[in-house]
Write a protein that holds these residues in place. Structure first.
Motif, mmCIF file in Angstrom:
data_model
loop_
_atom_site.group_PDB
_atom_site.id
_atom_site.type_symbol
_atom_site.label_atom_id
_atom_site.label_comp_id
_atom_site.label_asym_id
_atom_site.label_seq_id
_atom_site.Cartn_x
_atom_site.Cartn_y
_atom_site.Cartn_z
ATOM 1 N N SER A 1 0.811 -1.220 0.000
ATOM 2 C CA SER A 1 0.000 0.000 0.000
ATOM 3 C C SER A 1 0.847 1.274 0.000
ATOM 4 O O SER A 1 0.375 2.317 -0.434
ATOM 5 C CB SER A 1 -0.949 0.013 1.199
ATOM 6 N N LYS A 2 2.081 1.203 0.460
ATOM 7 C CA LYS A 2 2.948 2.385 0.451
ATOM 8 C C LYS A 2 3.585 2.582 -0.925
ATOM 9 O O LYS A 2 3.551 3.679 -1.484
ATOM 10 C CB LYS A 2 4.044 2.264 1.501
ATOM 11 N N GLU A 3 4.140 1.521 -1.478
ATOM 12 C CA GLU A 3 4.826 1.602 -2.772
ATOM 13 C C GLU A 3 3.865 1.430 -3.954
ATOM 14 O O GLU A 3 4.228 1.678 -5.097
ATOM 15 C CB GLU A 3 5.932 0.556 -2.856
ATOM 16 N N GLN A 4 2.650 0.989 -3.701
ATOM 17 C CA GLN A 4 1.580 0.800 -4.680
ATOM 18 C C GLN A 4 1.987 -0.096 -5.851
ATOM 19 O O GLN A 4 1.963 0.306 -7.008
ATOM 20 C CB GLN A 4 1.054 2.142 -5.166
ATOM 21 N N TYR A 5 2.351 -1.325 -5.512
ATOM 22 C CA TYR A 5 2.579 -2.348 -6.521
ATOM 23 C C TYR A 5 2.058 -3.667 -5.967
ATOM 24 O O TYR A 5 1.818 -3.793 -4.764
ATOM 25 C CB TYR A 5 4.056 -2.453 -6.922
ATOM 26 N N GLY A 6 1.844 -4.605 -6.855
ATOM 27 C CA GLY A 6 1.249 -5.850 -6.394
ATOM 28 C C GLY A 6 1.692 -7.057 -7.170
ATOM 29 O O GLY A 6 2.491 -6.980 -8.112
ATOM 30 N N GLY A 7 1.130 -8.167 -6.769
ATOM 31 C CA GLY A 7 1.409 -9.436 -7.410
ATOM 32 C C GLY A 7 0.337 -10.446 -7.072
ATOM 33 O O GLY A 7 -0.546 -10.189 -6.246
ATOM 34 N N MET A 8 0.433 -11.594 -7.729
ATOM 35 C CA MET A 8 -0.582 -12.619 -7.526
ATOM 36 C C MET A 8 0.020 -13.990 -7.773
ATOM 37 O O MET A 8 0.946 -14.150 -8.568
ATOM 38 C CB MET A 8 -1.763 -12.394 -8.490
ATOM 39 N N THR A 9 -0.526 -14.977 -7.079
ATOM 40 C CA THR A 9 -0.235 -16.370 -7.349
ATOM 41 C C THR A 9 -1.555 -17.113 -7.463
ATOM 42 O O THR A 9 -2.568 -16.677 -6.918
ATOM 43 C CB THR A 9 0.669 -17.006 -6.260
ATOM 44 N N GLN A 10 -1.531 -18.212 -8.194
ATOM 45 C CA GLN A 10 -2.697 -19.074 -8.318
ATOM 46 C C GLN A 10 -2.209 -20.514 -8.196
ATOM 47 O O GLN A 10 -1.256 -20.898 -8.851
ATOM 48 C CB GLN A 10 -3.385 -18.882 -9.674
ATOM 49 N N TYR A 11 -2.860 -21.282 -7.343
ATOM 50 C CA TYR A 11 -2.418 -22.653 -7.107
ATOM 51 C C TYR A 11 -3.572 -23.652 -7.206
ATOM 52 O O TYR A 11 -4.729 -23.310 -6.999
ATOM 53 C CB TYR A 11 -1.693 -22.776 -5.762
ATOM 54 N N PHE A 12 -3.179 -24.893 -7.554
ATOM 55 C CA PHE A 12 -4.119 -25.999 -7.720
ATOM 56 C C PHE A 12 -4.456 -26.703 -6.408
ATOM 57 O O PHE A 12 -5.594 -27.079 -6.174
ATOM 58 C CB PHE A 12 -3.513 -27.095 -8.620
ATOM 59 N N TYR A 13 -3.409 -26.978 -5.614
ATOM 60 C CA TYR A 13 -3.528 -27.841 -4.446
ATOM 61 C C TYR A 13 -3.080 -27.094 -3.198
ATOM 62 O O TYR A 13 -2.202 -26.239 -3.265
ATOM 63 C CB TYR A 13 -2.660 -29.096 -4.621
ATOM 64 N N PRO A 14 -3.633 -27.440 -2.038
ATOM 65 C CA PRO A 14 -3.336 -26.667 -0.838
ATOM 66 C C PRO A 14 -1.928 -26.837 -0.273
ATOM 67 O O PRO A 14 -1.330 -25.858 0.173
ATOM 68 C CB PRO A 14 -4.374 -27.149 0.176
ATOM 69 N N PHE A 15 -1.385 -28.041 -0.293
ATOM 70 C CA PHE A 15 -0.189 -28.281 0.513
ATOM 71 C C PHE A 15 0.663 -29.397 -0.064
ATOM 72 O O PHE A 15 0.139 -30.366 -0.601
ATOM 73 C CB PHE A 15 -0.636 -28.676 1.931
ATOM 74 N N ILE A 16 1.969 -29.243 0.087
ATOM 75 C CA ILE A 16 2.908 -30.323 -0.211
ATOM 76 C C ILE A 16 3.969 -30.309 0.882
ATOM 77 O O ILE A 16 4.424 -29.243 1.301
ATOM 78 C CB ILE A 16 3.542 -30.205 -1.610
ATOM 79 N N GLU A 17 4.312 -31.484 1.358
ATOM 80 C CA GLU A 17 5.294 -31.585 2.446
ATOM 81 C C GLU A 17 6.720 -31.726 1.935
ATOM 82 O O GLU A 17 7.647 -31.219 2.561
ATOM 83 C CB GLU A 17 4.939 -32.759 3.351
ATOM 84 N N GLU A 18 6.918 -32.416 0.815
ATOM 85 C CA GLU A 18 8.269 -32.675 0.312
ATOM 86 C C GLU A 18 8.841 -31.412 -0.338
ATOM 87 O O GLU A 18 8.414 -31.014 -1.410
ATOM 88 C CB GLU A 18 8.268 -33.815 -0.714
ATOM 89 N N ALA A 19 9.848 -30.828 0.310
ATOM 90 C CA ALA A 19 10.437 -29.579 -0.181
ATOM 91 C C ALA A 19 10.980 -29.718 -1.596
ATOM 92 O O ALA A 19 10.880 -28.782 -2.394
ATOM 93 C CB ALA A 19 11.540 -29.116 0.764
ATOM 94 N N GLU A 20 11.521 -30.868 -1.937
ATOM 95 C CA GLU A 20 12.105 -31.055 -3.269
ATOM 96 C C GLU A 20 11.044 -31.086 -4.369
ATOM 97 O O GLU A 20 11.359 -30.912 -5.538
ATOM 98 C CB GLU A 20 12.988 -32.317 -3.315
ATOM 99 N N ARG A 21 9.785 -31.297 -4.021
ATOM 100 C CA ARG A 21 8.698 -31.315 -5.007
ATOM 101 C C ARG A 21 7.839 -30.058 -4.945
ATOM 102 O O ARG A 21 6.878 -29.916 -5.696
ATOM 103 C CB ARG A 21 7.821 -32.551 -4.786
ATOM 104 N N ALA A 22 8.176 -29.134 -4.056
ATOM 105 C CA ALA A 22 7.367 -27.935 -3.849
ATOM 106 C C ALA A 22 7.483 -26.985 -5.040
ATOM 107 O O ALA A 22 8.574 -26.608 -5.446
ATOM 108 C CB ALA A 22 7.800 -27.228 -2.575
ATOM 109 N N THR A 23 6.341 -26.643 -5.618
ATOM 110 C CA THR A 23 6.254 -25.668 -6.706
ATOM 111 C C THR A 23 5.069 -24.752 -6.419
ATOM 112 O O THR A 23 4.312 -24.976 -5.472
ATOM 113 C CB THR A 23 6.040 -26.342 -8.078
ATOM 114 N N ALA A 24 4.873 -23.763 -7.266
ATOM 115 C CA ALA A 24 3.752 -22.831 -7.110
ATOM 116 C C ALA A 24 2.415 -23.483 -7.423
ATOM 117 O O ALA A 24 1.382 -22.825 -7.342
ATOM 118 C CB ALA A 24 3.969 -21.598 -7.973
ATOM 119 N N ARG A 25 2.404 -24.754 -7.749
ATOM 120 C CA ARG A 25 1.138 -25.482 -7.921
ATOM 121 C C ARG A 25 0.482 -25.766 -6.569
ATOM 122 O O ARG A 25 -0.679 -26.129 -6.505
ATOM 123 C CB ARG A 25 1.369 -26.786 -8.665
ATOM 124 N N TYR A 26 1.248 -25.603 -5.487
ATOM 125 C CA TYR A 26 0.792 -25.897 -4.126
ATOM 126 C C TYR A 26 0.709 -24.606 -3.318
ATOM 127 O O TYR A 26 1.638 -23.804 -3.315
ATOM 128 C CB TYR A 26 1.746 -26.884 -3.441
#
Length: 175
Positions: free
Chosen positions: A47-72
């Motif tokens: 709100s101070k710098e007035q810029y933004g971003g967004m993510t969109q994901y398919f699945y709520p959670f993944i535990e394995e760090a090596e498989r973690a992507t923005a799909r989760y």
């Protein structure tokens, strides 16, 4: 990104279509659009710098760090927040919005509910204020988000068609 036509004195405004499993942040003013069914999209805005971003994901959670992507959700949200803080954002100035998570069928009901829950949980744990939500229900959504103003427009639809994904899916019929 595609730029809208400009007149003198106007702000350059770019278009970006966010696909599921992606993260997008820009300090330049952008209109981010997306199509949501059971997926959830989360926007962050400084709100101070007035810029933004967004993510969109398919699945709520993944535990394995090596498989973690923005799909989760857990990976996507943690990375989106990290991008903001690495760019100098101050926690008190960061605002969040949550969209999507429709239960379009019985099969998507539990995933949809978990996608919404994980967004709320992670944002609350990170002490990021949620200022708006349009979640749940049985209708898909077309989302248009302005990173300069933090304004969002949501169109709800009974049926998401292939043509809703234009220009990223080329369908000659444009259903």
């Amino acid at each position: 990104m595609k730029m809208h036509g400009m007149k003198e004195g106007e702000i350059q405004l770019y278009d970006y279509f966010l696909k599921p499993g992606y993260i997008f942040v820009s300090r330049e003013p952008v209109i981010i659009s997306s199509v949501l069914g059971s997926c959830v999209a989360v926007t962050l805005w400084d709100s101070k710098e007035q810029y933004g971003g967004m993510t969109q994901y398919f699945y709520p959670f993944i535990e394995e760090a090596e498989r973690a992507t923005a799909r989760y959700g857990n990976a996507a949200l943690n990375h989106l927040v990290k991008m903001f803080f690495e760019d100098g954002a101050v926690r008190e100035n960061v605002l969040a919005q949550i969209f999507g998570g429709a239960s379009i069928s019985e099969e998507t009901l539990s995933v949809s509910e978990e996608n919404i829950r994980i967004a709320r949980q992670i944002l609350n744990q990170m002490d990021i204020r949620i200022v708006s939500e349009d979640v749940g229900g049985g209708l898909g959504r077309k989302l248009i988000y302005n990173t300069l103003t933090n304004e969002a427009i949501v169109y709800k639809a009974n049926k998401l068609r292939k043509g809703d994904w234009y220009p990223y899916i080329h369908d000659s019929r444009r259903e």
